[in-house]
Design an enzyme around this catalytic site. Structure first.
Site, PDB file in Angstrom:
ATOM      1  N   PHE A  22       0.849  -1.192   0.000  1.00 11.52           N
ATOM      2  CA  PHE A  22       0.000   0.000   0.000  1.00 11.52           C
ATOM      3  C   PHE A  22       0.890   1.249   0.000  1.00 11.52           C
ATOM      4  O   PHE A  22       0.762   2.138   0.829  1.00 11.52           O
ATOM      5  CB  PHE A  22      -0.943   0.018   1.206  1.00 11.52           C
ATOM      6  CG  PHE A  22      -1.695  -1.271   1.421  1.00 11.52           C
ATOM      7  CD1 PHE A  22      -2.856  -1.551   0.719  1.00 11.52           C
ATOM      8  CD2 PHE A  22      -1.231  -2.224   2.319  1.00 11.52           C
ATOM      9  CE1 PHE A  22      -3.546  -2.734   0.926  1.00 11.52           C
ATOM     10  CE2 PHE A  22      -1.908  -3.405   2.537  1.00 11.52           C
ATOM     11  CZ  PHE A  22      -3.068  -3.674   1.833  1.00 11.52           C
ATOM     12  N   ASP A  34       0.937  -1.047  -4.962  1.00  9.54           N
ATOM     13  CA  ASP A  34      -0.269  -0.252  -4.758  1.00  9.54           C
ATOM     14  C   ASP A  34      -1.199  -0.522  -5.932  1.00  9.54           C
ATOM     15  O   ASP A  34      -0.736  -0.711  -7.060  1.00  9.54           O
ATOM     16  CB  ASP A  34       0.054   1.245  -4.669  1.00  9.54           C
ATOM     17  CG  ASP A  34      -1.050   2.030  -3.976  1.00  9.54           C
ATOM     18  OD1 ASP A  34      -0.848   2.421  -2.815  1.00  9.54           O
ATOM     19  OD2 ASP A  34      -2.110   2.229  -4.594  1.00  9.54           O
ATOM     20  N   ASN A  81      -3.443  -5.393  -6.762  1.00  9.40           N
ATOM     21  CA  ASN A  81      -4.187  -5.516  -5.517  1.00  9.40           C
ATOM     22  C   ASN A  81      -3.278  -6.216  -4.507  1.00  9.40           C
ATOM     23  O   ASN A  81      -2.821  -7.339  -4.745  1.00  9.40           O
ATOM     24  CB  ASN A  81      -5.465  -6.319  -5.748  1.00  9.40           C
ATOM     25  CG  ASN A  81      -6.285  -6.492  -4.492  1.00  9.40           C
ATOM     26  OD1 ASN A  81      -5.885  -7.198  -3.561  1.00  9.40           O
ATOM     27  ND2 ASN A  81      -7.451  -5.884  -4.457  1.00  9.40           N
ATOM     28  N   ASP A 140       0.839  -0.581   5.449  1.00  6.86           N
ATOM     29  CA  ASP A 140       0.193   0.692   5.770  1.00  6.86           C
ATOM     30  C   ASP A 140      -1.059   0.854   4.908  1.00  6.86           C
ATOM     31  O   ASP A 140      -1.125   1.723   4.030  1.00  6.86           O
ATOM     32  CB  ASP A 140       1.162   1.857   5.535  1.00  6.86           C
ATOM     33  CG  ASP A 140       0.558   3.192   5.954  1.00  6.86           C
ATOM     34  OD1 ASP A 140      -0.294   3.196   6.859  1.00  6.86           O
ATOM     35  OD2 ASP A 140       0.935   4.227   5.367  1.00  6.86           O
ATOM     36  N   CYS A 173      -5.162   2.750  10.615  1.00  5.14           N
ATOM     37  CA  CYS A 173      -5.600   4.152  10.708  1.00  5.14           C
ATOM     38  C   CYS A 173      -7.092   4.276  10.986  1.00  5.14           C
ATOM     39  O   CYS A 173      -7.677   5.332  10.760  1.00  5.14           O
ATOM     40  CB  CYS A 173      -5.233   4.911   9.434  1.00  5.14           C
ATOM     41  SG  CYS A 173      -5.995   4.271   7.934  1.00  5.14           S
TER      42      CYS A 173
END
Length: 438
Positions: free
Chosen positions: A264, A286, A314, A341, A381
């Site tokens: 990511f 990504d 993916n 992340d 997050c």
């Protein structure tokens, strides 16, 4: 100030406000009264004189015993009926915003003295609920998510001009939460010039589909001495993940001589910091072709292209394919440092179980690819997944892969995204670095 409409709270509702939380829900309100004692919570036709406060208006808040608690913005359209701005009687004008923004800036200058790009105002963290201001070198990006702030946009922009003298001030008020405040999406240039757009030409720009024929160019942002090409008009959030600025540098300490996998990767924040820190090679993944294209340009701009490779894919599919083996075979670990992340897997509490399955999946497969002695740096997050739950998911993946982990670092959001413990919503980013013991 006594001429303001008054919001009276139900018994037991005041403690949270006194402790510092700014949100007053409609369920916690006893009644709303107008100056002179009229009950604004009753229909105007019933009283003949009193009307509810205008949405976006300033009101004073008192407990059920009429003790003053503060002032804030009122909005009957939102579940959050009042967003408290101050425990004192203040005039909310350009001077108020200038003083409050200067106080927020002082925090950043204290804790990030060398940063030239950072979050200046982080809404509730800086006691300006519904307002975010990000600084990208000499350009500011404003994001407004509450009606009271939206009605005072001109005052906010004037205060920002006075404090920063920026080249331009852009608006990226394209967050879904605006609809809960009775607001539509809005973007454009509020001041100055940015590429082909000017404040005059973009003044009426609202909605994602407006004025898209004219696109602003990217800006080069400096993070920890590395250059990142950033799209302030169409990029994620307001353009970049500023909350990871300190963590980019911190995680890179594990990269010297390492084979690194950055999952990511977005614009290459972790990957390029790792490459600069002496990684043998960094592979970035990504699913956004635009993000990977920008990351490739960023690697070249920083003289790190030879150390890096990139893949538009993916990440779940890539991890699954690279850990697939025949029966009785084992995955051969390839990496010394893996960074996970991902974007938030959950936007509400109802989706937490699905999110946890997603986190479990990527950790399980990443651990299979990590060499003994290697480091897994991982982040979540989502505010709805707390630190203990996130840790449990990681340890469950370690158990299933028969790996034993040693925690070597704990991470949080950067100091330009302050955490106010009494406002749990201000804490969302959590992360760890684990060394594989065996």
């Amino acid at each position: 100030m006594d001429s303001l409409p008054t919001v009276l709270l139900k018994p037991g509702e005041a403690d949270r406000i006194v402790a510092g939380h700014p949100w007053i829900y409609h369920t916690g309100i006893l009644r709303v009264t107008q100056p002179g004692g009229g009950d604004a919570s009753s229909p105007a036709s019933a009283t003949g004189t009193s009307r509810p406060p205008a949405d976006g208006a300033l009101v004073q808040v008192k407990d059920h015993r009429q003790r003053f608690l503060g002032v804030g913005f009122f909005n009957s359209k939102s579940k959050i009926h009042v967003r408290v701005l101050s425990p004192e009687r203040v005039e909310v004008n350009e001077k108020f915003f200038e003083e409050r923004i200067r106080a927020a800036l002082a925090v950043r200058q204290k804790h990030l003295p060398d940063a030239t790009s950072f979050r200046v105002v982080n809404a509730e963290s800086d006691f300006l609920s519904g307002l975010i201001v990000d600084k990208y070198e000499d350009v500011l990006v404003v994001q407004i998510s509450s009606l009271g702030m939206d009605k005072r946009k001109a005052q906010i922009v004037a205060a920002l001009q006075k404090i920063f003298s920026p080249r331009a001030i852009l608006e990226r008020s394209d967050v879904a939460s605006r609809k809960f405040e009775g607001l539509g999406e809005a973007d454009g240039v509020l001041f100055g010039e940015f590429g082909a757009r000017t404040a005059m030409s973009a003044g009426s720009t609202t909605g994602k589909n407006a004025d898209k024929a004219v696109r602003a160019p990217s800006i080069t942002v400096n993070l920890n001495g590395l250059k990142f090409e950033t799209d302030l008009v169409g990029g994620h959030k307001t353009g970049l993940y500023l909350d990871q600025q300190a963590n980019y540098q911190a995680v890179s300490q594990f990269a010297r001589g390492a084979q690194v996998l950055d999952c990511f990767s977005f614009l290459g924040g972790f990957g390029l910091h790792a490459a600069r820190a002496g990684a043998a090679h960094v592979h970035m993944l990504d699913q956004s072709a635009d993000a990977i294209a920008a990351a490739i340009r960023n690697a070249a701009a920083n003289g790190l292209a030879e150390k890096c490779s990139f893949e538009v894919v993916n990440v779940f599919d890539w991890l699954k394919a690279n850990t697939a083996v025949k029966p009785h075979e084992k995955v051969v670990p390839k990496f010394d440092l893996i960074v996970l992340d991902p974007p938030s897997f959950t936007r509400n509490r109802a989706s937490v179980p699905d999110a946890l399955r997603g986190y479990k999946e990527i950790h399980l497969r990443a651990l299979k690819l990590l060499k003994t002695g290697g480091v897994l740096a991982t982040f979540c997050c989502s505010h709805h997944v707390d630190t203990v739950t996130f840790m449990d998911v990681i340890l469950s993946a370690a158990y299933d892969t028969r790996r034993v982990l040693r925690r070597v670092a704990t991470y949080s959001q950067g100091p330009d995204h302050p955490v106010i413990p009494m406002i749990p919503e201000t804490e969302y980013l959590k992360g760890f670095a684990f060394e594989v013991v065996r």
